[in-house]
Design an enzyme around this catalytic site. Structure first.
Site, short mmCIF file in Angstrom:
data_model
loop_
_atom_site.label_atom_id
_atom_site.label_comp_id
_atom_site.label_asym_id
_atom_site.label_seq_id
_atom_site.Cartn_x
_atom_site.Cartn_y
_atom_site.Cartn_z
N GLU A 1 0.82 -1.22 0.00
CA GLU A 1 0.00 0.00 0.00
C GLU A 1 0.86 1.27 0.00
O GLU A 1 1.91 1.32 0.63
CB GLU A 1 -0.90 -0.01 1.24
CG GLU A 1 -1.79 1.22 1.38
CD GLU A 1 -2.52 1.25 2.72
OE1 GLU A 1 -3.49 2.03 2.81
OE2 GLU A 1 -2.13 0.53 3.65
N LYS B 1 -9.67 3.10 -2.08
CA LYS B 1 -9.92 2.57 -0.75
C LYS B 1 -11.24 3.11 -0.19
O LYS B 1 -11.42 4.32 -0.04
CB LYS B 1 -8.76 2.93 0.17
CG LYS B 1 -8.82 2.32 1.56
CD LYS B 1 -7.56 2.73 2.34
CE LYS B 1 -7.51 2.10 3.72
NZ LYS B 1 -6.28 2.52 4.45
N CYS C 1 -5.66 -2.68 2.95
CA CYS C 1 -5.39 -2.54 4.39
C CYS C 1 -6.65 -2.62 5.26
O CYS C 1 -7.14 -3.70 5.53
CB CYS C 1 -4.63 -1.23 4.62
SG CYS C 1 -3.68 -1.20 6.18
#
Length: 261
Positions: free
Chosen positions: A41, A110, A146
């Site tokens: 990431e 995200k 994540c």
């Protein structure tokens, strides 16, 4: 399928040095047998949140060009982690993938921003679910970021739609390493699929990143794992295990989506 995971120490706020580092890792470690390379990431700038207005990529321009060059040069699919990315005057944490022909095959912002890191003060959350997409060999996979790992609902759609591998790209802290292991294993078991967690390592201020990039099979068994050091993990995946597990434990035939409201 041979997958190579790059557990990088992200250089805080310096995309040029991070690109140089990735290039050197490719030069040293790539070979013709590798099908897929995975990055962590926010590899372009790390979590330099307060300076992303100046440092983030512009509509994936530089990041895509850089990854496209590597993919074409080495004839390899690249699950290119994620980068800080400005689009329409907003900053996103954008994951993307490029196939060995240099084509952009996935882009995902995200969805779940981390409140503990005040991400919402600097980033805009994505508004679309993670989609399944095809690698060069036709395998359907998906790519998440994540904190998304804590939301099992997000993986259900691509898994039910045929994805055989979930790539979670992360900068996951050492303080929550136990959660990293437990959640990745749970996602693999409940969706009968391979789950690959690609993490960074090293320090960002007072935050130590955990490393421990890991591959888990559809039964929840460990295929391979790194420690906390910068390193590369190479694994061979037998994708037939996905179909076998989905036949043995047919969760998607038993699922009752209408009741889960």
């Amino acid at each position: 399928m041979k997958v190579q995971i790059y557990q990088l120490p992200i250089i805080f706020g310096d995309s040029s040095k991070n690109e140089t580092q990735i290039t050197q890792w490719f030069e040293k470690n790539m070979n013709a047998e590798v099908d897929v390379v995975v990055l962590p990431e926010m590899w372009n700038n790390g979590y330099d949140l307060e300076h992303l207005n100046e440092k983030a990529d512009n509509n994936l321009g530089q990041s895509f060009s850089f990854i496209k060059h590597l993919a074409e040069k080495y004839k390899v699919d690249i699950v290119a982690g994620s980068v800080s990315n400005i689009r329409n005057y907003q900053i996103f944490n954008t994951a993307f993938s490029v196939n060995k022909s240099g084509q952009l095959i996935n882009e995902y912002d995200k969805v779940h921003l981390v409140p503990m890191l005040r991400e919402h003060e600097f980033l805009t959350a994505g508004e679309n679910v993670a989609e399944p997409f095809q690698l060069s060999d036709g395998t359907y996979v998906t790519q998440l970021i994540c904190y998304d790992l804590r939301f099992p609902e997000l993986l259900r759609y691509p898994a039910r739609s045929g994805a055989k591998i979930a790539f979670y790209v992360a900068q996951w802290p050492m303080s929550r390493l136990q959660h990293w292991h437990s959640l990745l294993k749970a996602r693999a078991i409940e969706n009968n699929m391979f789950v690959i967690g690609t993490n960074s390592t090293g320090f960002d201020g007072n935050t130590e990143y955990a490393g421990h990039s890991i591959v888990i099979n559809p039964n929840g068994d460990l295929v391979g794992e790194l420690n906390e050091s910068a390193d590369i993990l190479t694994v061979d995946l037998n994708l037939n295990e996905v179909e076998q597990q989905r036949e043995n434990i047919p969760v998607f035939k038993s699922i009752k989506l209408d009741l889960y409201k």
